[in-house]
Design a protein around this motif. Structure first.
Motif, short mmCIF file in Angstrom:
data_model
loop_
_atom_site.label_atom_id
_atom_site.label_comp_id
_atom_site.label_asym_id
_atom_site.label_seq_id
_atom_site.Cartn_x
_atom_site.Cartn_y
_atom_site.Cartn_z
N ALA A 186 -23.33 5.24 90.29
CA ALA A 186 -23.17 4.93 91.72
C ALA A 186 -24.77 5.12 92.27
O ALA A 186 -25.31 4.08 92.82
CB ALA A 186 -22.57 5.98 92.59
N GLY A 187 -25.41 6.16 91.70
CA GLY A 187 -26.87 6.43 92.13
C GLY A 187 -27.81 5.43 91.48
O GLY A 187 -28.74 4.75 92.23
N GLY A 214 -21.42 3.84 96.80
CA GLY A 214 -19.96 4.18 97.11
C GLY A 214 -18.91 3.34 96.33
O GLY A 214 -18.04 3.85 95.88
N MET A 215 -19.14 1.92 96.56
CA MET A 215 -18.13 1.10 95.85
C MET A 215 -18.21 1.33 94.34
O MET A 215 -17.25 1.15 93.49
CB MET A 215 -18.55 -0.45 96.44
CG MET A 215 -18.35 -0.52 97.82
SD MET A 215 -19.03 -2.31 98.26
CE MET A 215 -17.64 -3.12 97.84
N VAL A 216 -19.51 1.47 93.64
CA VAL A 216 -19.49 1.46 92.33
C VAL A 216 -19.07 2.68 91.92
O VAL A 216 -18.30 2.94 90.77
CB VAL A 216 -21.10 1.35 91.84
CG1 VAL A 216 -21.12 1.75 90.20
CG2 VAL A 216 -21.44 -0.01 92.01
N TRP A 217 -19.29 4.03 92.70
CA TRP A 217 -18.60 5.18 92.46
C TRP A 217 -16.74 5.06 92.27
O TRP A 217 -16.33 5.48 91.33
CB TRP A 217 -18.82 6.24 93.30
CG TRP A 217 -18.02 7.49 93.24
CD1 TRP A 217 -18.46 8.63 92.44
CD2 TRP A 217 -17.11 8.01 94.02
NE1 TRP A 217 -17.50 9.59 92.70
CE2 TRP A 217 -16.73 9.40 93.58
CE3 TRP A 217 -16.17 7.39 95.04
CZ2 TRP A 217 -15.95 9.90 93.97
CZ3 TRP A 217 -15.28 8.10 95.48
CH2 TRP A 217 -14.90 9.52 94.92
N SER A 221 -20.24 10.26 85.03
CA SER A 221 -20.65 8.83 84.73
C SER A 221 -20.56 8.04 86.10
O SER A 221 -21.34 7.37 86.50
CB SER A 221 -19.59 8.10 83.80
OG SER A 221 -20.28 8.61 82.38
N ALA A 222 -19.50 8.40 86.98
CA ALA A 222 -19.27 7.78 88.38
C ALA A 222 -20.49 7.87 89.15
O ALA A 222 -20.87 7.09 89.84
CB ALA A 222 -18.04 8.13 89.00
#
Length: 261
Positions: free
Chosen positions: A64-65, A43-46, A59-60
Motif C-alpha cells: 500500500a505504501g 487503501g485500495m492496494v491494501w 505485505s499489505a
C-alpha cells in the motif's frame, strides 16, 4: 421489500460524506488532489492484498505504501518517465503475493494507471472534465442501485454479481446519458458527449463486474469494511477504475478539449 433497503441509511450517509470530500479535493486540485489520490490508491492496494492473501498483513501495508509513493512520484515526473514507476508496484508485488498473482498484477496496474489518468485529467483538461467523469460513474451507480431494487427483473450476470439486474444496468446508461447531456451544453464536444458518457458508464460497469468476479474467486463479500453501507474502497471505486482506464485509452481520439470548463 424492506429488507432490500436495509442498508440505505448507512449507504446514503457514507455516500454524502465521500462526495463532499471528493468534490473538495477536486476543487482544490494541486497537492491536495495528488495526496488524496495517493491515499486512496494505497487503501485500495491494501484491500487487494488482504483479499488475495488475508494472512499477509505486513505485505499489505508495504505494498500500500509503495503504491501511494509510486503514484506521487509519477505525478512529478515527465509522462514517459512516469510510466515505469506506475507499473513498478504491480511487478514488485509478485514477490510479496504468493497466490492469485495475475489478479494482483492486473488490479494493481489498473488502480495506479486510473488514478494517474484522473489526476492528469484534472490538471491538463480542467476540473470540469474530472467532475464529469466522476458524476457519470456516480450516476450510473445510483441509478443502477435504485432501479435494481425498485424494479428488479432478470439478473444481468448472476454467476458474477447476483444482485445486479438488467433494469439497473440500463438505468445506469440512461443516467449517464443525462449527465452527458447537461455537460454537453457547456463544452465544445457537443451532444456527442452523450454517447461518450454512456460508453464510460458501460466501462464503469465492467470495472464493477471485474471486481465482483475477483471477490467471488477468493470467496469474499466485500473488499473490506472501511465504508459503512458500501464495503471497502475497491467496492466503491471499482466502477471509477473501469471508467477512468477506458477514458485514458480513448481520450486522444475522443476529442476532449483542454481547459474548456
Amino acid at each position: 421489500m424492506a429488507r432490500s433497503w436495509e442498508d440505505l441509511t448507512a449507504r446514503v450517509i457514507s455516500g454524502v460524506a465521500m462526495v463532499a470530500v471528493g468534490l473538495t479535493v477536486i476543487w482544490l486540485g494541486g497537492t491536495a488532489l495528488r495526496l488524496g489520490f495517493a491515499l486512496v490508491v494505497g487503501g485500495m492496494v491494501w484491500e487487494l492484498v488482504r483479499l488475495l492473501t488475508p494472512e499477509a498483513r505486513k505485505s499489505a501495508l508495504a505494498m500500500a505504501g509503495t503504491a501511494g509513493v509510486a503514484l506521487l512520484g509519477a505525478l512529478y515526473l515527465p509522462m514517459l518517465m512516469a510510466l515505469p514507476l506506475l507499473l513498478a508496484p504491480a511487478m514488485a508485488g509478485i514477490a510479496w503475493v504468493p497466490r492469485h498473482r495475475v489478479l494482483y498484477l492486473t488490479f494493481t496496474a489498473m488502480i495506479l494507471v486510473a488514478a494517474f489518468g484522473m489526476v492528469q485529467l484534472r490538471e491538463v483538461s480542467g476540473m470540469g472534465w474530472l467532475l464529469w467523469l466522476v458524476l457519470v460513474v456516480v450516476a450510473t451507480d445510483i441509478a443502477g442501485y435504485f432501479a435494481g431494487r425498485a424494479i428488479g427483473g432478470p439478473k444481468f450476470w448472476p454467476r458474477v454479481s447476483p444482485k445486479k439486474t438488467w433494469s439497473g444496468t440500463v438505468a445506469g446508461w440512461i443516467a449517464a446519458g443525462l449527465v452527458g447531456a447537461v455537460f454537453a451544453a457547456q463544452s465544445e464536444v457537443g451532444y456527442s458527449l452523450i454517447g461518450l458518457s454512456i460508453a464510460v458508464s458501460m466501462a464503469s460497469q465492467m470495472g464493477d463486474m471485474a471486481e465482483s468476479a475477483m471477490k467471488r474467486r477468493v470467496g469474499a463479500k466485500d473488499s473490506s469494511t472501511l465504508i459503512p453501507g458500501h464495503g471497502g474502497l475497491l467496492d466503491r471505486f471499482d466502477g471509477m477504475l473501469g471508467g477512468a482506464v477506458f477514458l485514458l485509452l480513448i481520450g486522444p481520439w475522443a476529442g476532449l478539449p483542454v481547459g474548456t470548463f
